[in-house]
Enzyme design. Structure first.
Site, PDB file in Angstrom:
ATOM      1  N   THR A 204     -14.282  66.020  -0.225  1.00 45.71           N
ATOM      2  CA  THR A 204     -14.239  66.795  -1.394  1.00 45.71           C
ATOM      3  C   THR A 204     -12.841  68.063  -1.933  1.00 45.71           C
ATOM      4  O   THR A 204     -13.272  68.703  -2.396  1.00 45.71           O
ATOM      5  CB  THR A 204     -14.660  67.952  -0.642  1.00 45.71           C
ATOM      6  OG1 THR A 204     -14.178  68.845   0.722  1.00 45.71           O
ATOM      7  CG2 THR A 204     -15.991  67.736   0.068  1.00 45.71           C
ATOM      8  N   ALA A 246      -1.219  77.240 -13.947  1.00 47.67           N
ATOM      9  CA  ALA A 246      -0.496  78.052 -15.215  1.00 47.67           C
ATOM     10  C   ALA A 246       0.706  77.949 -15.892  1.00 47.67           C
ATOM     11  O   ALA A 246       0.003  78.507 -17.542  1.00 47.67           O
ATOM     12  CB  ALA A 246      -0.449  79.347 -14.405  1.00 47.67           C
ATOM     13  N   HIS A 533      18.902  52.087 -27.314  1.00 48.44           N
ATOM     14  CA  HIS A 533      19.071  53.128 -27.947  1.00 48.44           C
ATOM     15  C   HIS A 533      18.637  53.266 -29.793  1.00 48.44           C
ATOM     16  O   HIS A 533      17.764  51.216 -29.841  1.00 48.44           O
ATOM     17  CB  HIS A 533      20.388  52.767 -28.472  1.00 48.44           C
ATOM     18  CG  HIS A 533      21.142  53.809 -29.538  1.00 48.44           C
ATOM     19  ND1 HIS A 533      21.462  55.376 -28.542  1.00 48.44           N
ATOM     20  CD2 HIS A 533      22.099  54.397 -30.296  1.00 48.44           C
ATOM     21  CE1 HIS A 533      22.238  55.986 -29.439  1.00 48.44           C
ATOM     22  NE2 HIS A 533      21.828  55.355 -30.862  1.00 48.44           N
TER      23      HIS A 533
END
Length: 558
Positions: A204, A246, A533
């Site tokens: 869940t 956040a 590169h």
């Protein structure tokens, strides 16, 4: 397979591979509506259900999204698909595109010429990114893509022979017998029915934690459950929390041109490498994201005339004194962690043991709880990494152990845990991850702090650099803003035990390194590899300066 299943249910010893249910002889003779009932339609639950269904078992998967406090719901697929990784990465990409167009396009010959601006220290100064042109169009396109994924998961379950039930499942409190095998399923219209299952898998996940101790938080704040489907643009935004959610959300909101503030109670990116967390935070500050440090919210109030939200907060200053202040925002996002809502499942009826702190299911190496026929994978399982690929692999391997490997091993007469190959278990060591901040952060293995604690003495190779793509557009904020470090064990031929990188596409680079680390790569093997590169990833094979040398890690030249 019939003989194998008989061996499985008749066995009395616990555990045999973690495969047997230790049912009493009476239970072995009982019939159930389902061989396996999965609660939760995220990656872990879906993966297990598909394996079991393809093995010919009768499987049901129940998934129901309880609306967020602001009424947000979504379809099949779990957090990652609907309100996590997928929409987050797409919004991150939108912010990167906006920043590139605004900061870099002129330097590459597109659009009107813009003259570079410098401050007194002769550092490049960027004008703020303008607000995104059409937030609602972005949200609409993201939601359309998510709906296509929802349909795809439903089709996969059907193809595997799994019955998908859009209902809230919990253990039936009125069950008079076998309560740990009996569940009630309640659909959105309130209709309920009772079913039984030989095995139950709890998958869940979790939901954003609501700060009910802060007046106004539940009513006025949104969470990541709401942000990605919200038609209203965020405007000036406050994010409460300093974990990866956040920082990622704050990064793309600022990248789309909105004033952004992040409220930090203690430490940003707690649990990650401290040095890398500091670099990420500095990078975000350089991009104009405000940080309210050592600050906690006190209450939130809404101005009914303007519709804006005033956040009142308490801040600890450097001298130790406390300052109370307030500021007005258009949107306030709670990002203070996630909670496993196991209490809603009537979990106490089942007898399943939960961790007292996290309220997550305590499981053994077989992903099994203390109740032998009840399992848990993903974020609802205690002490497991909260990452979608971890849950997906755990679910797939659990299904394989129970319904594919069990018959084969029991047919062979094997009955000890040592007989079960390691490939049938998730290796939770060295799991790679990425944080999609404006400059991405990828890591695998140990942080410097954990490596030092574990080995006592380590060596760290590091380099600060600027990607070629930024060289003429001055897209970075500060010289050589990107950074890579390789942590090695000097007592074992400099085996790589930690890798950290802050750069564009850090997640893509880290994925490749994670494979090498799983194979026990040594620093000398990296050094012997020819790089491609010009790429960011080639810094991995060119990194030669150690922290212990005290040399400047800033790279000059290509």
């Amino acid at each position: 397979s019939e003989r194998a299943e008989t061996l499985d249910v008749d066995a009395v010893t616990r555990p045999v591979y973690g495969l047997t249910d230790s049912d009493t002889p009476e239970m072995a003779n009982m019939t159930f509506d389902y061989d396996l009932l999965v609660i939760g339609g995220g990656s872990g639950g879906i993966s297990a259900a598909k394996v079991a269904g393809k093995a010919g078992k009768k499987v049901a998967l129940c998934d129901y999204i309880t609306p967020s406090p602001h009424g947000s719901t979504w379809g099949l697929g779990g957090t990652c698909v609907n309100v996590g990784c997928i929409p987050k990465k797409l919004m991150h990409q939108s912010a990167l595109l906006g920043e590139a167009v605004h900061h870099a396009s002129s330097s590459f010959g597109w659009g009107a010429y813009k003259e570079d601006k410098y401050n007194e220290q002769y550092e490049i100064v960027h004008d703020p990114v303008p607000e995104i042109d059409d937030w609602s169009r972005l949200v609409g396109n993201i939601q359309n893509h998510i709906r296509s994924l929802n349909w795809g998961y439903s089709a996969e379950l059907s193809k595997a022979g799994v019955e998908y039930i859009n209902a809230f499942a919990k253990f039936e409190e009125s069950a008079t017998s076998s309560p740990a095998h009996t569940l009630s399923l309640t659909s959105a219209d309130g209709e309920s029915r009772t079913v039984t299952a030989r095995r139950v898998l709890l998958a869940t996940g979790g939901r954003p934690t609501i700060l009910d101790s802060v007046p106004g938080a539940r009513e006025l704040c949104i969470t990541s459950d709401d942000l990605f489907s919200r038609q209203q643009k965020p405007g000036k935004t406050l994010l409460i929390g300093a974990g990866y959610i956040a920082l990622e959300c704050g990064g793309f909101i600022k990248g789309m041109g909105f004033d952004t503030t992040i409220m930090v109670r203690s430490t940003p990116l707690r649990g990650f490498d401290v040095d890398m967390a500091a670099r990420i935070t500095a990078s975000m500050k350089a991009r104009g994201i405000h940080f309210l440090e050592k600050t906690v919210p006190v209450r939130l109030e809404k101005n009914e005339d303007s519709g804006k939200i005033t956040a009142f907060y308490r801040m600890v200053l450097e001298d130790g004194s406390v300052k109370e202040d307030s500021e007005e925002f258009d949107t306030v996002v709670l990002a203070t962690g996630r909670t496993a809502e196991t209490h809603k499942l009537n979990i106490d009826i089942s007898g399943v043991e939960l961790d007292a702190g996290t309220q997550k299911v305590i499981v053994d190496k077989f992903d099994r709880s203390n109740v032998p026929h009840i399992y848990a994978v993903g974020d609802v399982a205690h002490d497991r990494p909260e990452l979608m690929p971890v849950a997906s692999n755990a679910g797939r391997l659990l299904g394989t152990r129970l319904y594919v490997s069990a018959p084969a091993f029991l047919e062979e007469g094997k009955s000890t845990t040592e007989d079960l190959p390691k490939s049938l278990f998730v290796d939770y060591q060295g799991v790679p991850t990425a944080v999609f901040t404006p400059v991405e952060y990828g890591c695998c293995g140990l942080s410097e702090e954990d490596a030092t604690a574990q080995y006592g003495w380590i060596e760290v190779y590091h380099v600060s650099f600027m990607p070629l793509e930024w060289s003429i557009s001055h897209q970075g904020f500060g010289t050589n803003e990107c950074y890579m470090k390789i942590i090695v064990n000097p007592f074992n031929e400099e085996e790589v035990i930690g890798f950290h990188i802050m750069s564009p596409n850090a997640g893509e680079i880290t994925m490749g390194v994670a494979i090498a680390m799983r194979c026990g790569v040594k620093k000398a093997q990296l050094d012997a590899t020819i790089g491609i590169h010009p790429t960011i990833a080639e810094e991995l094979v060119k990194c030669v300066i150690t922290k212990s040398s005290g040399e400047d890690p800033n790279k000059a030249g290509c």
